[in-house]
Design a protein around this motif. Structure first.
Motif, PDB file in Angstrom:
ATOM      1  N   ARG A  53       7.649   9.997   6.489  1.00 46.47           N
ATOM      2  CA  ARG A  53       8.623  10.643   5.602  1.00 46.47           C
ATOM      3  C   ARG A  53       9.836   9.770   5.331  1.00 46.47           C
ATOM      4  O   ARG A  53      10.335   9.713   4.211  1.00 46.47           O
ATOM      5  N   TYR A  54      10.365   9.086   6.367  1.00 43.84           N
ATOM      6  CA  TYR A  54      11.597   8.316   6.165  1.00 43.84           C
ATOM      7  C   TYR A  54      11.389   7.183   5.158  1.00 43.84           C
ATOM      8  O   TYR A  54      12.308   6.823   4.406  1.00 43.84           O
ATOM      9  N   ILE A  55      10.178   6.615   5.103  1.00 48.05           N
ATOM     10  CA  ILE A  55       9.891   5.566   4.131  1.00 48.05           C
ATOM     11  C   ILE A  55       9.710   6.172   2.740  1.00 48.05           C
ATOM     12  O   ILE A  55      10.176   5.607   1.742  1.00 48.05           O
ATOM     13  N   ILE A  56       9.060   7.337   2.661  1.00 46.50           N
ATOM     14  CA  ILE A  56       8.918   8.009   1.363  1.00 46.50           C
ATOM     15  C   ILE A  56      10.293   8.280   0.760  1.00 46.50           C
ATOM     16  O   ILE A  56      10.541   7.988  -0.418  1.00 46.50           O
ATOM     17  N   GLU A  57      11.198   8.820   1.555  1.00 42.21           N
ATOM     18  CA  GLU A  57      12.523   9.157   1.045  1.00 42.21           C
ATOM     19  C   GLU A  57      13.272   7.904   0.580  1.00 42.21           C
ATOM     20  O   GLU A  57      13.961   7.919  -0.442  1.00 42.21           O
ATOM     21  N   GLY A  58      13.122   6.804   1.332  1.00 41.16           N
ATOM     22  CA  GLY A  58      13.778   5.557   0.930  1.00 41.16           C
ATOM     23  C   GLY A  58      13.226   5.002  -0.373  1.00 41.16           C
ATOM     24  O   GLY A  58      13.977   4.587  -1.263  1.00 41.16           O
ATOM     25  N   LEU A  59      11.901   4.977  -0.504  1.00 49.25           N
ATOM     26  CA  LEU A  59      11.282   4.462  -1.726  1.00 49.25           C
ATOM     27  C   LEU A  59      11.611   5.349  -2.923  1.00 49.25           C
ATOM     28  O   LEU A  59      11.817   4.841  -4.043  1.00 49.25           O
ATOM     29  N   GLN A  60      11.679   6.667  -2.702  1.00 48.22           N
ATOM     30  CA  GLN A  60      12.038   7.573  -3.789  1.00 48.22           C
ATOM     31  C   GLN A  60      13.484   7.341  -4.233  1.00 48.22           C
ATOM     32  O   GLN A  60      13.810   7.473  -5.413  1.00 48.22           O
ATOM     33  N   TRP A  61      14.350   6.970  -3.301  1.00 45.07           N
ATOM     34  CA  TRP A  61      15.729   6.623  -3.674  1.00 45.07           C
ATOM     35  C   TRP A  61      15.756   5.389  -4.567  1.00 45.07           C
ATOM     36  O   TRP A  61      16.512   5.337  -5.547  1.00 45.07           O
ATOM     37  N   ALA A  65       0.831  -1.206   0.000  1.00 44.52           N
ATOM     38  CA  ALA A  65       0.000   0.000   0.000  1.00 44.52           C
ATOM     39  C   ALA A  65       0.865   1.255   0.000  1.00 44.52           C
ATOM     40  O   ALA A  65       0.555   2.246  -0.683  1.00 44.52           O
ATOM     41  N   MET A  66       1.969   1.243   0.731  1.00 39.04           N
ATOM     42  CA  MET A  66       2.848   2.413   0.780  1.00 39.04           C
ATOM     43  C   MET A  66       3.504   2.653  -0.574  1.00 39.04           C
ATOM     44  O   MET A  66       3.670   3.803  -1.003  1.00 39.04           O
ATOM     45  N   ILE A  67       3.881   1.581  -1.261  1.00 36.94           N
ATOM     46  CA  ILE A  67       4.443   1.730  -2.612  1.00 36.94           C
ATOM     47  C   ILE A  67       3.397   2.312  -3.552  1.00 36.94           C
ATOM     48  O   ILE A  67       3.697   3.189  -4.373  1.00 36.94           O
ATOM     49  N   ARG A  68       2.167   1.857  -3.419  1.00 37.07           N
ATOM     50  CA  ARG A  68       1.098   2.366  -4.281  1.00 37.07           C
ATOM     51  C   ARG A  68       0.829   3.846  -4.023  1.00 37.07           C
ATOM     52  O   ARG A  68       0.552   4.614  -4.946  1.00 37.07           O
ATOM     53  N   ILE A  69       0.959   4.287  -2.785  1.00 39.39           N
ATOM     54  CA  ILE A  69       0.651   5.673  -2.426  1.00 39.39           C
ATOM     55  C   ILE A  69       1.748   6.639  -2.865  1.00 39.39           C
ATOM     56  O   ILE A  69       1.471   7.694  -3.440  1.00 39.39           O
ATOM     57  N   CYS A  70       3.016   6.265  -2.614  1.00 35.73           N
ATOM     58  CA  CYS A  70       4.081   7.256  -2.813  1.00 35.73           C
ATOM     59  C   CYS A  70       5.185   6.830  -3.760  1.00 35.73           C
ATOM     60  O   CYS A  70       6.127   7.603  -3.993  1.00 35.73           O
ATOM     61  N   ALA A  71       5.108   5.625  -4.313  1.00 37.14           N
ATOM     62  CA  ALA A  71       6.185   5.163  -5.207  1.00 37.14           C
ATOM     63  C   ALA A  71       5.607   4.250  -6.288  1.00 37.14           C
ATOM     64  O   ALA A  71       6.045   3.116  -6.479  1.00 37.14           O
ATOM     65  N   GLU A  72       4.616   4.760  -7.002  1.00 43.34           N
ATOM     66  CA  GLU A  72       3.894   3.972  -8.002  1.00 43.34           C
ATOM     67  C   GLU A  72       4.830   3.351  -9.026  1.00 43.34           C
ATOM     68  O   GLU A  72       4.606   2.233  -9.505  1.00 43.34           O
ATOM     69  N   GLN A  73       5.919   4.066  -9.374  1.00 46.07           N
ATOM     70  CA  GLN A  73       6.835   3.569 -10.403  1.00 46.07           C
ATOM     71  C   GLN A  73       7.503   2.256 -10.009  1.00 46.07           C
ATOM     72  O   GLN A  73       7.900   1.466 -10.862  1.00 46.07           O
ATOM     73  N   LEU A  74       7.631   2.018  -8.702  1.00 42.75           N
ATOM     74  CA  LEU A  74       8.278   0.774  -8.253  1.00 42.75           C
ATOM     75  C   LEU A  74       7.455  -0.456  -8.592  1.00 42.75           C
ATOM     76  O   LEU A  74       7.978  -1.578  -8.583  1.00 42.75           O
ATOM     77  N   ARG A  75       6.175  -0.270  -8.891  1.00 43.52           N
ATOM     78  CA  ARG A  75       5.327  -1.421  -9.213  1.00 43.52           C
ATOM     79  C   ARG A  75       5.718  -2.026 -10.554  1.00 43.52           C
ATOM     80  O   ARG A  75       5.289  -3.123 -10.893  1.00 43.52           O
ATOM     81  N   ARG A  76       6.540  -1.310 -11.337  1.00 47.06           N
ATOM     82  CA  ARG A  76       7.038  -1.862 -12.598  1.00 47.06           C
ATOM     83  C   ARG A  76       8.302  -2.687 -12.385  1.00 47.06           C
ATOM     84  O   ARG A  76       8.764  -3.361 -13.282  1.00 47.06           O
ATOM     85  N   ASP A  77       8.885  -2.572 -11.196  1.00 46.82           N
ATOM     86  CA  ASP A  77      10.091  -3.328 -10.870  1.00 46.82           C
ATOM     87  C   ASP A  77       9.713  -4.624 -10.146  1.00 46.82           C
ATOM     88  O   ASP A  77       8.603  -4.773  -9.648  1.00 46.82           O
ATOM     89  N   TYR A  78      10.682  -5.545 -10.102  1.00 49.81           N
ATOM     90  CA  TYR A  78      10.525  -6.750  -9.288  1.00 49.81           C
ATOM     91  C   TYR A  78      11.176  -6.465  -7.936  1.00 49.81           C
ATOM     92  O   TYR A  78      12.397  -6.503  -7.804  1.00 49.81           O
ATOM     93  N   VAL A  79      10.333  -6.157  -6.941  1.00 51.23           N
ATOM     94  CA  VAL A  79      10.822  -5.766  -5.622  1.00 51.23           C
ATOM     95  C   VAL A  79      10.582  -6.908  -4.647  1.00 51.23           C
ATOM     96  O   VAL A  79       9.458  -7.392  -4.504  1.00 51.23           O
ATOM     97  N   SER A  80      11.645  -7.328  -3.988  1.00 52.33           N
ATOM     98  CA  SER A  80      11.536  -8.388  -2.979  1.00 52.33           C
ATOM     99  C   SER A  80      11.525  -7.741  -1.602  1.00 52.33           C
ATOM    100  O   SER A  80      12.476  -7.053  -1.222  1.00 52.33           O
ATOM    101  N   VAL A  81      10.424  -7.940  -0.861  1.00 53.78           N
ATOM    102  CA  VAL A  81      10.304  -7.403   0.491  1.00 53.78           C
ATOM    103  C   VAL A  81      10.611  -8.529   1.473  1.00 53.78           C
ATOM    104  O   VAL A  81       9.894  -9.533   1.525  1.00 53.78           O
TER     105      VAL A  81
END
Length: 676
Positions: free
Chosen positions: A660-668, A466-482
């Motif tokens: 904010r700290y998660i937003i900044e990390g996902l934006q990186w 949900a956090m990726i969808r809210i503030c880092a939509e572009q990451l949904r095109r990547d293969y991200v392993s959580v």
């Protein structure tokens, strides 16, 4: 004897790589288009059944450019042929050196007590200290000058160059010296190379029709081939089968005499003497076991009520694929067992066995292959599996993984068996033991990911999509392993993530604590640490990951003063709580940071929360956003045993803010993504 190493030069993405081969099972892993299939295909091309064929497109782009430069250079040489022979000769030599070659060198290790007759022809170094022999397969020009002359006369464009490449380049095989014989090479025949190295390929794309008609009969034909192999050995089972056919043949002969008697009489009616003395024919049956199986075998399955037999296509694709693969493996092992003389190296390649297999079947596949090899006493057989499946990787041996990393300008193969030697000397064994035990399913996803996010607990894991969808939509095109690693073990993955070179965001808690000095009854000083707000004077972090990454910054004030660059280590970014805005308090945990970032939203929607009572315990009516901000530390502390429930409460809210700290990390991650 066993294959220990394969070196590839100038084949597609495999420009210059070395792959160490495990004694038993090697797992080739990596993302799509990382070269896994190309590696297997080289074995098939050089050591498979058909004559090796390559096209110009099998060369890396750099080598195609080198080929074109060779043609241009030779064209220059021809211009100087009459006026400056020395210059022409130098340019010709340069053109010949520019011509590319596809090289495939295999290293075979052996022991002194083994029968070396199978590889005697390729052992060049006869010193007692040498226990290796090498074969190099090449695809090179038959005559460099003939190719260059043809190319410049035709003024070859790309299409013509591709045609001349196939016409003038061919496969050659050499025994290559090692040790004291390094630099020595002897040409050998391909037939000899194939006698030394036996291969079997089970490919991912096998045609199975999931339809009611039973036209393909893939499994049935596979059983037919197995019978053909099995029949070569005079075993009791085969003898019983042949005896049954003999009895059937005798009964058929008697029936044939009766059926064909009128035919023979009709022949007599066309004239006496058609058949000479002793030549009167008799029709007899000749039942060959292999032919019978080949033409009449059908695989069927009992219906659910057992009342009828259904054709093989009625079985699911997964079970059909698994049965096909296992039968192929058994056939190879039977051939290996009967081979005389035995090949020096027997290689079984299984490409992407996860196709059509559900996760549980994938998970047991590698173990099943390993057990099958043991049961069949298949000593000397080495299995190489290419896979995209984290289930298969998780069920295999950690040190058997070969990671094909295509994130850089050139492909790099990273050997997990060598990973031990890259870790720090002191904790190496401890790190390897930890990874071997805890590299379970979801952690193995990192071998196939564009980026990895390490998180502490269930709350972040549930909310991360949900956090990726809210503030880092572009990451949904990547293969991200959580990957959930807890609050004390993220640093254990440091060595592995550095080794793999995958982009990693570590999301952790600042975990502020207050050190308190005391003296025990024996007069010894002791320091105890109490959980505290981040603004407490002298507060330090207790977080193992932060202390590992930033060893010289232990106080909360110093950590909050760091820059983004200080929290970034090559392809790794460390993210911990920071104030949501200048002058605001900073949370010590995700829960507190979320409350601080969403105080107003929580106040407006408190009645919707299942954990409403937790908030009310620390607040008085009417509850306001300011009250929540002031008591965020105490509320978060009360949520320690209810973090999963709190995550579900958050998911039910609308319009909440990501800390904010998660937003900044996902934006990186977005900024450093190749897809960004």
């Amino acid at each position: 004897m066993r294959l220990v190493c394969a070196k590839v030069t100038n084949f597609r993405a495999l420009e210059s790589v070395m792959i160490r081969i495990d004694d038993a099972t090697t797992l080739i892993v990596g993302r799509n288009n990382s070269g896994k299939t190309s590696f297997v295909e080289l074995f098939e091309r050089f050591f498979g059944g058909e004559r090796p064929r390559f096209t110009l497109d099998d060369l890396p782009t750099s080598q195609i450019d080198a080929l074109k430069r060779a043609v241009r250079t030779y064209r220059q040489a021809e211009r100087f042929r009459d006026s400056d022979p020395v210059q022409a000769s130098a340019l010709t030599d340069r053109a010949i050196k520019l011509l590319p070659k596809i090289l495939f060198r295999l290293t075979i290790a052996y022991r002194e007590d083994e029968d070396l007759s199978a590889i005697s022809a390729i052992i060049i170094d006869l010193s007692e200290d040498c226990h290796e022999a090498e074969i190099e397969a090449r695809f090179e020009a038959r005559s460099a000058l003939d190719f260059l002359r043809t190319a410049i006369k035709a003024k070859a464009d790309d299409k013509q160059l591709a045609k001349y490449f196939q016409r003038h380049f061919h496969a050659t095989f050499y025994a290559v010296g090692t040790g004291s014989a390094t630099g020595t090479e002897l040409p050998i025949e391909r037939a000899l190379a194939r006698q030394i190295i036996s291969t079997m390929f089970v490919f991912a794309q096998v045609k199975f029709d999931d339809v009611s008609a039973d036209r393909t009969r893939k499994l049935s034909r596979t059983f037919e081939k197995f019978m053909e192999t099995y029949h070569q050995d005079e075993q009791t089972t085969v003898a019983k089968f042949e005896n049954a056919l003999l009895g059937m043949a005798r009964r058929l002969d008697s029936n044939y005499d009766e059926i064909f008697a009128p035919v023979l009489s009709w022949m007599d009616a066309f004239g006496k003497g058609i058949f000479g003395p002793g030549q009167r024919p008799r029709i007899v049956s000749e039942l060959d076991p292999v032919s019978i199986v080949k033409n009449t075998t059908r695989i069927t399955y009992a219906s659910s009520d057992g009342s009828r037999q259904l054709p093989e296509a009625h079985n699911g694709l997964g079970y059909s694929k698994l049965a096909f693969t296992v039968l192929q493996v058994i056939s190879f092992l039977e051939s290996h067992r009967r081979a005389s003389p035995k090949p020096a190296v027997s290689l079984l390649f299984v490409e992407e066995p996860e196709a059509h297999l559900h996760p549980q079947m994938q998970e047991v596949f590698v173990r099943g292959i390993r057990d099958l090899l043991e049961d069949q006493d298949a000593e000397g057989v080495q299995v190489i599996v290419t896979t995209h499946s984290s289930h298969i990787v998780a069920s295999g041996h950690f040190e058997a993984v070969r990671y094909f990393d295509c994130t850089g300008p050139t492909l790099v193969v990273k050997d997990l068996a060598e990973f031990r030697h890259t870790t720090k000397p002191v904790p190496a064994e401890e790190t390897m033991r930890f990874l071997a035990k805890y590299m379970v399913l979801h952690r193995c996803d990192m071998f196939f990911a564009d980026s990895v996010i390490l998180i502490e607990g269930a709350t972040e894991r549930l909310l991360m999509p949900a956090m990726i969808r809210i503030c880092a939509e572009q990451l949904r095109r990547d293969y991200v392993s959580v990957v959930e690693v807890g609050d004390a073990y993220a640093h254990r993955f440091r060595e592995l993530l550095t080794f793999l070179g995958v982009r990693t965001l570590i999301i952790t808690d600042i975990d502020s604590v207050q050190p308190l000095e005391s003296v025990d009854k024996n007069g010894r000083k002791r320091t105890t640490y109490l959980t505290c707000r981040t603004e407490t004077g002298g507060a330090v972090t207790s977080n193992a990951t932060i202390k590992d990454r930033l060893p010289n910054l232990s106080t909360i004030d110093a950590l909050l003063a760091t820059t983004a660059e200080q929290r970034t280590f090559d392809r790794v970014r460390l993210a911990y709580q920071v104030p949501e805005a200048p002058g605001m308090r900073c949370g010590r945990s995700f829960e507190e940071a979320f409350i601080l970032a969403n105080a107003e939203i929580l106040a407006k929607n408190l009645d919707q929360l299942a954990l409403k009572s937790t908030f009310e315990r620390h607040l008085e009516d009417p509850i306001t956003a300011e009250d929540i901000l002031q008591n965020a530390f105490e509320i978060a502390a009360s949520l320690n045993e209810k973090k999963t429930d709190f995550a579900f409460d958050i998911l039910m809210l609308d319009g909440w803010n990501v800390p904010r700290y998660i937003i900044e990390g996902l934006q990186w991650l977005i900024a450093t993504s190749p897809n960004g």
